[in-house]
Motif scaffolding. Structure first.
Motif, PDB file in Angstrom:
ATOM      1  N   HIS A  82       0.826  -1.202   0.000  1.00  0.00           N
ATOM      2  CA  HIS A  82       0.000   0.000   0.000  1.00  0.00           C
ATOM      3  C   HIS A  82       0.863   1.257   0.000  1.00  0.00           C
ATOM      4  O   HIS A  82       0.558   2.232  -0.676  1.00  0.00           O
ATOM      5  N   GLU A  83       1.938   1.228   0.783  1.00  0.00           N
ATOM      6  CA  GLU A  83       2.801   2.395   0.926  1.00  0.00           C
ATOM      7  C   GLU A  83       3.754   2.562  -0.255  1.00  0.00           C
ATOM      8  O   GLU A  83       4.200   3.662  -0.536  1.00  0.00           O
ATOM      9  N   GLU A  84       4.094   1.467  -0.910  1.00  0.00           N
ATOM     10  CA  GLU A  84       5.046   1.493  -2.019  1.00  0.00           C
ATOM     11  C   GLU A  84       4.487   0.742  -3.230  1.00  0.00           C
ATOM     12  O   GLU A  84       4.931  -0.352  -3.565  1.00  0.00           O
TER      13      GLU A  84
ATOM     14  N   HIS B 189      -4.980  -7.523   2.225  1.00  0.00           N
ATOM     15  CA  HIS B 189      -5.993  -7.344   3.274  1.00  0.00           C
ATOM     16  C   HIS B 189      -5.342  -7.157   4.639  1.00  0.00           C
ATOM     17  O   HIS B 189      -5.712  -6.281   5.401  1.00  0.00           O
ATOM     18  N   ALA B 190      -4.344  -7.978   4.943  1.00  0.00           N
ATOM     19  CA  ALA B 190      -3.648  -7.887   6.237  1.00  0.00           C
ATOM     20  C   ALA B 190      -2.617  -6.766   6.245  1.00  0.00           C
ATOM     21  O   ALA B 190      -2.128  -6.387   7.308  1.00  0.00           O
ATOM     22  N   ARG B 191      -2.263  -6.258   5.047  1.00  0.00           N
ATOM     23  CA  ARG B 191      -1.296  -5.166   4.896  1.00  0.00           C
ATOM     24  C   ARG B 191       0.081  -5.536   5.430  1.00  0.00           C
ATOM     25  O   ARG B 191       0.757  -4.743   6.077  1.00  0.00           O
ATOM     26  N   THR B 192       0.505  -6.764   5.120  1.00  0.00           N
ATOM     27  CA  THR B 192       1.823  -7.231   5.537  1.00  0.00           C
ATOM     28  C   THR B 192       2.275  -8.351   4.602  1.00  0.00           C
ATOM     29  O   THR B 192       1.449  -8.966   3.926  1.00  0.00           O
ATOM     30  N   PHE B 193       3.576  -8.592   4.564  1.00  0.00           N
ATOM     31  CA  PHE B 193       4.077  -9.753   3.821  1.00  0.00           C
ATOM     32  C   PHE B 193       3.786 -10.981   4.661  1.00  0.00           C
ATOM     33  O   PHE B 193       4.290 -11.113   5.777  1.00  0.00           O
ATOM     34  N   ALA B 194       2.953 -11.869   4.134  1.00  0.00           N
ATOM     35  CA  ALA B 194       2.421 -12.964   4.949  1.00  0.00           C
ATOM     36  C   ALA B 194       2.899 -14.343   4.521  1.00  0.00           C
ATOM     37  O   ALA B 194       2.951 -15.259   5.336  1.00  0.00           O
ATOM     38  N   THR B 195       3.232 -14.522   3.244  1.00  0.00           N
ATOM     39  CA  THR B 195       3.631 -15.844   2.753  1.00  0.00           C
ATOM     40  C   THR B 195       4.859 -15.707   1.859  1.00  0.00           C
ATOM     41  O   THR B 195       5.304 -14.599   1.544  1.00  0.00           O
ATOM     42  N   VAL B 196       5.359 -16.856   1.435  1.00  0.00           N
ATOM     43  CA  VAL B 196       6.510 -16.912   0.533  1.00  0.00           C
ATOM     44  C   VAL B 196       6.117 -17.764  -0.667  1.00  0.00           C
ATOM     45  O   VAL B 196       5.432 -18.776  -0.525  1.00  0.00           O
ATOM     46  N   ARG B 197       6.545 -17.340  -1.847  1.00  0.00           N
ATOM     47  CA  ARG B 197       6.283 -18.104  -3.066  1.00  0.00           C
ATOM     48  C   ARG B 197       7.603 -18.596  -3.624  1.00  0.00           C
ATOM     49  O   ARG B 197       8.585 -17.853  -3.664  1.00  0.00           O
TER      50      ARG B 197
END
Length: 195
Positions: free
Chosen positions: A53-55, A85-93
């Protein structure tokens, strides 16, 4: 387009990294999926997974460190995935090293990424038409997001345009839905040859 990709010179180790760029709503994801299929299942990296969202366009460092550096060394990629939705890095691909990797998203052909790109594709959809499509796709609940996004996208392309550096300009054929025509882009005409 698949033939043009395979003829392009790799610029990220042995990988041909291809940017699929254009305005939001232009159809980049659909084109990337179809091209990946034509290329025998080439992996697709979505810049939406790296942006925040910020970048919204400040993801080039993450792309370089988490995707391009491992690819240039022939190693598997493990990149963070942002949860909008959570506004954070949540998983890894995880992305395996491959002869072709598509990077899809608005600004994927930006200056910081260009040295690694074998080809840059630009979808020739006018901004207004692309935004109408995107708003229709996303629905009224994301109208506020689109207003902010439109300003950010306009500012990004004013400061760091992709189209002048595109190798191929891609148009959706009418009336046949899903068909594409690729024409030489400004970079190909200026260079006068293939990379």
């Amino acid at each position: 387009m698949a033939t043009a990709v395979l003829r392009a010179r790799p610029r990220c180790g042995a990988a041909r990294v291809v940017a699929v760029d254009g305005h939001a709503g232009a159809g980049k994801s659909t084109l990337a999926e179809r091209l990946a299929e034509e290329l025998g299942g080439a992996p697709v990296v979505h810049t939406d997974d790296l942006a925040t969202h910020e970048e919204p366009f400040g993801w080039a460092g993450r792309l370089a460190g988490q995707v391009l550096a491992p690819l240039s060394e022939g190693r598997p990629v493990r990149h963070d995935v942002y949860d909008w939705h959570a506004r954070t890095f949540a998983t890894v691909r995880e992305v395996p090293p491959a002869p072709v990797v598509l990077v899809e998203g608005v600004g994927s052909g930006q200056a910081a990424v260009r040295p690694y790109l074998a080809l840059t594709l630009w979808l020739e959809v006018p901004p207004h038409e692309a935004r109408v499509r995107g708003r229709r796709r996303d629905g009224p609940e994301l109208e506020h997001f689109w207003n902010g996004w439109t300003r950010a996208e306009d500012e990004h392309f004013a400061a760091d345009p992709t189209r002048p550096f595109a190798d191929l300009l891609v148009r959706q054929d009418r009336p046949a839905p899903g068909g594409y025509t690729a024409l030489p882009g400004p970079a190909a005409r200026t260079r006068g040859d293939r990379r």
